[in-house]
Enzyme design. Structure first.
Site, short mmCIF file in Angstrom:
data_model
loop_
_atom_site.label_atom_id
_atom_site.label_comp_id
_atom_site.label_asym_id
_atom_site.label_seq_id
_atom_site.Cartn_x
_atom_site.Cartn_y
_atom_site.Cartn_z
N SER A 1 -10.74 -0.41 3.44
CA SER A 1 -9.95 -0.50 4.68
C SER A 1 -9.53 0.89 5.13
O SER A 1 -8.92 1.62 4.37
CB SER A 1 -8.68 -1.32 4.43
OG SER A 1 -9.00 -2.61 3.97
N ARG B 1 0.82 -1.22 0.00
CA ARG B 1 0.00 0.00 0.00
C ARG B 1 0.86 1.27 0.00
O ARG B 1 0.50 2.27 0.64
CB ARG B 1 -0.92 0.04 1.23
CG ARG B 1 -1.98 -1.03 1.29
CD ARG B 1 -3.01 -0.83 0.20
NE ARG B 1 -4.23 -1.54 0.47
CZ ARG B 1 -4.42 -2.83 0.22
NH1 ARG B 1 -3.49 -3.56 -0.34
NH2 ARG B 1 -5.58 -3.41 0.51
N GLU C 1 -4.89 4.09 6.28
CA GLU C 1 -4.67 3.89 4.86
C GLU C 1 -5.32 5.02 4.08
O GLU C 1 -4.87 5.41 3.01
CB GLU C 1 -5.29 2.54 4.45
CG GLU C 1 -4.52 1.87 3.35
CD GLU C 1 -5.42 1.39 2.25
OE1 GLU C 1 -5.00 1.52 1.10
OE2 GLU C 1 -6.52 0.89 2.54
N1 EPU Z 1 -10.66 -10.33 10.57
C1 EPU Z 1 -11.32 -10.36 11.78
N2 EPU Z 1 -12.29 -9.42 11.98
C2 EPU Z 1 -12.61 -8.49 11.06
C3 EPU Z 1 -11.93 -8.47 9.83
C4 EPU Z 1 -10.94 -9.40 9.60
O1 EPU Z 1 -11.07 -11.20 12.63
O2 EPU Z 1 -13.51 -7.71 11.34
C5 EPU Z 1 -9.64 -11.37 10.30
C6 EPU Z 1 -10.13 -12.38 9.26
O3 EPU Z 1 -10.86 -13.42 9.85
C7 EPU Z 1 -8.83 -12.88 8.66
C8 EPU Z 1 -7.94 -11.65 8.72
O4 EPU Z 1 -8.49 -10.78 9.70
O5 EPU Z 1 -8.26 -13.88 9.47
C9 EPU Z 1 -7.82 -10.93 7.38
O6 EPU Z 1 -9.12 -10.51 6.95
P1 EPU Z 1 -9.54 -10.30 5.40
O7 EPU Z 1 -9.22 -11.51 4.63
O8 EPU Z 1 -10.93 -9.80 5.39
O9 EPU Z 1 -8.55 -9.19 4.86
P2 EPU Z 1 -7.94 -7.87 5.53
O10 EPU Z 1 -6.50 -8.13 5.88
O11 EPU Z 1 -8.81 -7.38 6.62
C10 EPU Z 1 -6.99 -6.94 3.30
C11 EPU Z 1 -7.05 -5.67 2.51
C12 EPU Z 1 -8.38 -5.55 1.78
C13 EPU Z 1 -8.52 -6.74 0.85
C14 EPU Z 1 -8.45 -8.03 1.70
C15 EPU Z 1 -8.45 -9.27 0.86
C16 EPU Z 1 -5.63 -4.07 3.68
C17 EPU Z 1 -5.57 -2.83 4.50
N3 EPU Z 1 -6.85 -4.52 3.38
O12 EPU Z 1 -7.99 -6.85 4.31
O13 EPU Z 1 -8.34 -4.37 0.99
O14 EPU Z 1 -9.73 -6.70 0.15
O15 EPU Z 1 -7.19 -8.04 2.43
O16 EPU Z 1 -7.23 -9.44 0.24
O17 EPU Z 1 -4.59 -4.60 3.30
C18 EPU Z 1 -8.90 -2.06 0.96
O18 EPU Z 1 -7.69 -1.83 0.88
O19 EPU Z 1 -9.74 -1.13 0.95
C19 EPU Z 1 -9.35 -3.43 1.09
C20 EPU Z 1 -10.63 -3.73 1.26
#
Ligand code: EPU
Length: 340
Positions: free
Chosen positions: A238, A166, A334
């Site tokens: 995010s 990012r 972000e």
């Molecule tokens: N999780 C929780 N609670 C929550 C959200 C997530 O426990 O409320 C846990 C999930 O269970 C999982 C882990 O956190 O174990 C990761 O969650 P998720 O796969 O939803 O992805 P993320 O790391 O929260 C990132 C990106 C997203 C992207 C997803 C999928 C960033 C800041 N965000 O989110 O990007 O869609 O991975 O690859 O890196 C964005 O940048 O706007 C965005 C949506």
């Protein structure tokens, strides 16, 4: 085509949809028009400048007291092709997901996991958008734009863009200075699918064959099930980055929180899931007035109607503080905040 306004309302120009105005607004489709505008008056050189695409990663806490430039350059053009790859030059104003749809339709791989990410191509190159194991830096060949400081147009190769999670040169040295007008992407005619993130492989298999079209469909349905549609409830995806911390600290945290998600990051560090940290602090589904934390993804802050930018910002500060207190981890926004 140009659009130029004074004291212009921005509500429709950013996905949080809060009220804010800008002193000046300038939108163009041809680089020559931008050059013409800048040459016609030198007044702008004293104004604060903000480069805005679709505004899908912005929070306006105050009005903007300067000049907003929106490079709305259209067009997708094939610039080169060989047996294995195709190179597309894409205008910075092309809607990102339109490009993904176009690529998938033509069976060119490399960006299918990035389906349905809001925003335009210029912002995608600034932010190094990423999702489901794919990051756009791997498909970017070069980025062309106009530098307000040197008053020249030039092209940066991907290796010069300082891409990281990012992050890029456009968020640092060239922030609000280099106006991206087009990006060249290199796509694969025989792509290797990236399916190792979460349930992506299993969910795609449910649709039958593993191909670009089905991967795109799966990503869209995963995103739609977890992330709020900005047209329904204002948000900027995010709100925070996933923090990257020293692995020793991550191990210490895991001793206390054995279920904490963690991923390897460059330089031997560890990436944590900000959404998980925020949820553990009890924020998921929280709502105060019209500002809230999404009930399915705690990393997304939401404007349920008439929240102000300040209310959303204040909520994000409280979240930061509670994560710091419980885990000793600092969350970094972000989203770009105006008027912080
Ligand atoms: N999780 C929780 N609670 C929550 C959200 C997530 O426990 O409320 C846990 C999930 O269970 C999982 C882990 O956190 O174990 C990761 O969650 P998720 O796969 O939803 O992805 P993320 O790391 O929260 C990132 C990106 C997203 C992207 C997803 C999928 C960033 C800041 N965000 O989110 O990007 O869609 O991975 O690859 O890196 C964005 O940048 O706007 C965005 C949506």
């Amino acid at each position: 085509m140009i659009r130029s306004y004074t004291d212009y309302p921005l509500q429709k120009h950013h996905t949080f949809g809060t009220n804010a105005t800008t002193k000046y607004y300038f939108e163009f489709t041809e680089t020559e028009d931008l050059q013409g505008f800048l040459a016609a008056s030198k007044e702008w050189s004293n104004w604060p400048i903000l480069i805005l695409g679709e505004g899908s990663n912005m929070l306006f806490v105050t009005d903007f007291p300067g000049l907003i430039i929106n490079p709305n350059v259209p067009g997708i053009r094939i610039v080169h092709e060989d047996r294995n790859n195709i190179w597309l030059e894409v205008g910075s104003g092309v809607v990102w997901d339109d490009l993904v749809e176009f690529a998938v339709f033509n069976r060119w791989g490399g960006i299918e996991n990035l389906s349905l990410i809001p925003g335009k191509v210029g912002a995608a190159a600034v932010q190094n958008i990423g999702a489901y194991g794919m990051e756009i830096q791997n498909q970017i060949e070069s980025v062309t734009g106009f530098d307000l400081e040197t008053q020249t147009e030039y092209t940066l190769e991907a290796s010069e863009c300082q891409y990281a999670y990012r992050d890029s040169i456009f968020k640092n040295q060239l922030k609000n200075r280099f106006i991206i007008t087009s990006v060249v992407f290199k796509l694969d005619k025989f792509p290797e699918f990236i399916l190792n993130y979460g349930d992506l492989k299993a969910e795609t298999e449910k649709l039958g064959a593993i191909n670009l079209r089905n991967i795109r469909k799966t990503v869209i349905s995963i995103r739609e099930s977890k992330l709020p549609d900005p047209k329904v409830a204002g948000n900027a995806g995010s709100f925070f980055k996933n923090p990257i911390i020293e692995s020793l600290l991550a191990e210490q945290l895991r001793a206390t929180f054995p279920n904490m998600p963690h991923y390897p990051a460059p330089e031997g560090k560890t990436k944590l899931a900000a959404g998980w940290l925020i949820e553990q602090c009890g924020w998921k589904g929280f709502r105060r007035g019209d500002a809230g934390v999404h009930e399915k993804q705690a990393l997304v802050l939401v404007n349920y109607g008439n929240a102000t930018g300040k209310e959303i910002y204040d909520l994000s500060e409280e979240i930061k503080q509670s994560v710091q207190q419980k885990f000793g981890v600092e969350l970094e926004r972000e989203v770009n905040v105006i008027g912080e």
